[in-house]
Design a protein around this motif. Structure first.
Motif, PDB file in Angstrom:
ATOM      1  N   PRO A  70       0.827  -1.192   0.000  1.00  0.00           N
ATOM      2  CA  PRO A  70       0.000   0.000   0.000  1.00  0.00           C
ATOM      3  C   PRO A  70       0.871   1.256   0.000  1.00  0.00           C
ATOM      4  O   PRO A  70       2.024   1.210   0.440  1.00  0.00           O
ATOM      5  N   CYS A  71       0.300   2.369  -0.462  1.00  0.00           N
ATOM      6  CA  CYS A  71       1.078   3.605  -0.521  1.00  0.00           C
ATOM      7  C   CYS A  71       0.159   4.802  -0.736  1.00  0.00           C
ATOM      8  O   CYS A  71      -0.750   4.735  -1.567  1.00  0.00           O
ATOM      9  N   LYS A  72       0.423   5.877  -0.007  1.00  0.00           N
ATOM     10  CA  LYS A  72      -0.348   7.116  -0.129  1.00  0.00           C
ATOM     11  C   LYS A  72       0.544   8.320  -0.396  1.00  0.00           C
ATOM     12  O   LYS A  72       0.055   9.414  -0.666  1.00  0.00           O
ATOM     13  N   SER A  73       1.853   8.141  -0.309  1.00  0.00           N
ATOM     14  CA  SER A  73       2.806   9.222  -0.535  1.00  0.00           C
ATOM     15  C   SER A  73       4.160   8.600  -0.840  1.00  0.00           C
ATOM     16  O   SER A  73       4.458   7.504  -0.365  1.00  0.00           O
ATOM     17  N   ILE A  74       4.953   9.292  -1.651  1.00  0.00           N
ATOM     18  CA  ILE A  74       6.299   8.778  -1.962  1.00  0.00           C
ATOM     19  C   ILE A  74       7.332   9.879  -1.771  1.00  0.00           C
ATOM     20  O   ILE A  74       6.991  11.053  -1.632  1.00  0.00           O
ATOM     21  N   HIS A  75       8.591   9.459  -1.809  1.00  0.00           N
ATOM     22  CA  HIS A  75       9.711  10.410  -1.808  1.00  0.00           C
ATOM     23  C   HIS A  75      10.661  10.012  -2.923  1.00  0.00           C
ATOM     24  O   HIS A  75      10.634   8.875  -3.409  1.00  0.00           O
ATOM     25  N   THR A  76      11.471  10.959  -3.332  1.00  0.00           N
ATOM     26  CA  THR A  76      12.496  10.663  -4.342  1.00  0.00           C
ATOM     27  C   THR A  76      13.893  10.959  -3.782  1.00  0.00           C
ATOM     28  O   THR A  76      14.802  11.301  -4.526  1.00  0.00           O
ATOM     29  N   PHE A  77      14.045  10.826  -2.475  1.00  0.00           N
ATOM     30  CA  PHE A  77      15.351  11.020  -1.853  1.00  0.00           C
ATOM     31  C   PHE A  77      16.333   9.972  -2.381  1.00  0.00           C
ATOM     32  O   PHE A  77      15.978   8.825  -2.588  1.00  0.00           O
ATOM     33  N   PHE A  78      17.551  10.395  -2.611  1.00  0.00           N
ATOM     34  CA  PHE A  78      18.645   9.533  -3.080  1.00  0.00           C
ATOM     35  C   PHE A  78      18.415   8.967  -4.481  1.00  0.00           C
ATOM     36  O   PHE A  78      19.075   8.022  -4.883  1.00  0.00           O
ATOM     37  N   MET A  79      17.492   9.554  -5.213  1.00  0.00           N
ATOM     38  CA  MET A  79      17.296   9.152  -6.604  1.00  0.00           C
ATOM     39  C   MET A  79      18.110  10.072  -7.498  1.00  0.00           C
ATOM     40  O   MET A  79      18.403  11.203  -7.127  1.00  0.00           O
ATOM     41  N   GLN A  80      18.442   9.585  -8.696  1.00  0.00           N
ATOM     42  CA  GLN A  80      19.290  10.341  -9.612  1.00  0.00           C
ATOM     43  C   GLN A  80      18.527  10.808 -10.849  1.00  0.00           C
ATOM     44  O   GLN A  80      19.135  11.326 -11.782  1.00  0.00           O
ATOM     45  N   PHE A  81      17.210  10.638 -10.864  1.00  0.00           N
ATOM     46  CA  PHE A  81      16.431  10.960 -12.059  1.00  0.00           C
ATOM     47  C   PHE A  81      14.993  11.294 -11.654  1.00  0.00           C
ATOM     48  O   PHE A  81      14.540  10.935 -10.573  1.00  0.00           O
ATOM     49  N   SER A  82      14.288  11.972 -12.538  1.00  0.00           N
ATOM     50  CA  SER A  82      12.880  12.309 -12.323  1.00  0.00           C
ATOM     51  C   SER A  82      11.997  11.138 -12.750  1.00  0.00           C
ATOM     52  O   SER A  82      12.386  10.334 -13.600  1.00  0.00           O
ATOM     53  N   ILE A  83      10.798  11.084 -12.171  1.00  0.00           N
ATOM     54  CA  ILE A  83       9.823  10.046 -12.519  1.00  0.00           C
ATOM     55  C   ILE A  83       8.432  10.675 -12.624  1.00  0.00           C
ATOM     56  O   ILE A  83       8.167  11.728 -12.038  1.00  0.00           O
ATOM     57  N   ASP A  84       7.558  10.018 -13.369  1.00  0.00           N
ATOM     58  CA  ASP A  84       6.139  10.339 -13.333  1.00  0.00           C
ATOM     59  C   ASP A  84       5.523   9.423 -12.282  1.00  0.00           C
ATOM     60  O   ASP A  84       5.933   8.259 -12.131  1.00  0.00           O
ATOM     61  N   VAL A  85       4.543   9.951 -11.554  1.00  0.00           N
ATOM     62  CA  VAL A  85       3.953   9.228 -10.433  1.00  0.00           C
ATOM     63  C   VAL A  85       2.437   9.170 -10.614  1.00  0.00           C
ATOM     64  O   VAL A  85       1.799  10.206 -10.812  1.00  0.00           O
TER      65      VAL A  85
ATOM     66  N   SER B 102       6.189  13.756  -2.091  1.00  0.00           N
ATOM     67  CA  SER B 102       4.884  14.001  -2.717  1.00  0.00           C
ATOM     68  C   SER B 102       3.856  14.385  -1.660  1.00  0.00           C
ATOM     69  O   SER B 102       4.016  14.069  -0.483  1.00  0.00           O
ATOM     70  N   PRO B 103       2.773  15.020  -2.098  1.00  0.00           N
ATOM     71  CA  PRO B 103       1.660  15.240  -1.170  1.00  0.00           C
ATOM     72  C   PRO B 103       1.062  13.902  -0.745  1.00  0.00           C
ATOM     73  O   PRO B 103       1.135  12.911  -1.481  1.00  0.00           O
ATOM     74  N   TYR B 104       0.471  13.880   0.419  1.00  0.00           N
ATOM     75  CA  TYR B 104      -0.240  12.708   0.922  1.00  0.00           C
ATOM     76  C   TYR B 104      -1.563  12.595   0.168  1.00  0.00           C
ATOM     77  O   TYR B 104      -2.308  13.571   0.059  1.00  0.00           O
ATOM     78  N   GLN B 105      -1.837  11.411  -0.362  1.00  0.00           N
ATOM     79  CA  GLN B 105      -3.070  11.172  -1.106  1.00  0.00           C
ATOM     80  C   GLN B 105      -3.959  10.249  -0.275  1.00  0.00           C
ATOM     81  O   GLN B 105      -3.804   9.023  -0.302  1.00  0.00           O
ATOM     82  N   LYS B 106      -4.880  10.837   0.439  1.00  0.00           N
ATOM     83  CA  LYS B 106      -5.741  10.126   1.384  1.00  0.00           C
ATOM     84  C   LYS B 106      -6.446   8.907   0.769  1.00  0.00           C
ATOM     85  O   LYS B 106      -6.580   7.873   1.410  1.00  0.00           O
TER      86      LYS B 106
END
Length: 114
Positions: free
Chosen positions: A45-60, A82-86
């Motif tokens: 499950p997931c409601k929010s993500i982070h891109t810490f320690f990543m080397q590239f952009s992503i679409d989410v 990212s914002p929290y997506q309830k």
């Protein structure tokens, strides 16, 4: 597993990896040099993500329990939260540019196939 846009039956990711454990959800795409063009990461499950320690952009893509896209972020850069997506049940991380390339919209439904 493949990710297919239900509205037009187009496969937009040939190889979807599922991150279900705490460790796999935490690490995600960190420390990778890139996300190959036809690959994606489904975090659940997931409601929010982070891109810490990543080397590239992503679409989410934030998905409901029925895999409807309830929100998305285009080209999320490294070191962001990212914002929290309830109402999200899962998140699909795909290569940057994919949302525009496949004209993905809110309320589109993603079908996952073996």
């Amino acid at each position: 597993m493949k990710a297919v846009l239900q509205k037009n039956n187009i496969v937009f990711s040939e190889h979807v990896v599922v991150a279900k454990t705490f460790a796999k959800r935490l690490v995600g795409l960190m420390f990778q040099s890139h996300l190959p063009e036809q690959e994606a990461l489904l975090i659940k499950p997931c409601k929010s993500i982070h891109t810490f320690f990543m080397q590239f952009s992503i679409d989410v893509l934030f998905l409901s329990a029925d895999h409807e896209i309830i929100d998305f972020i285009k080209a999320m850069p490294p070191y962001r939260l990212s914002p929290y997506q309830k109402h999200a049940a899962s998140v699909l991380e795909v290569p940057a540019g994919l949302i525009d390339r496949f004209d993905i919209q809110r309320h589109d439904v993603v079908r996952f196939e073996a």
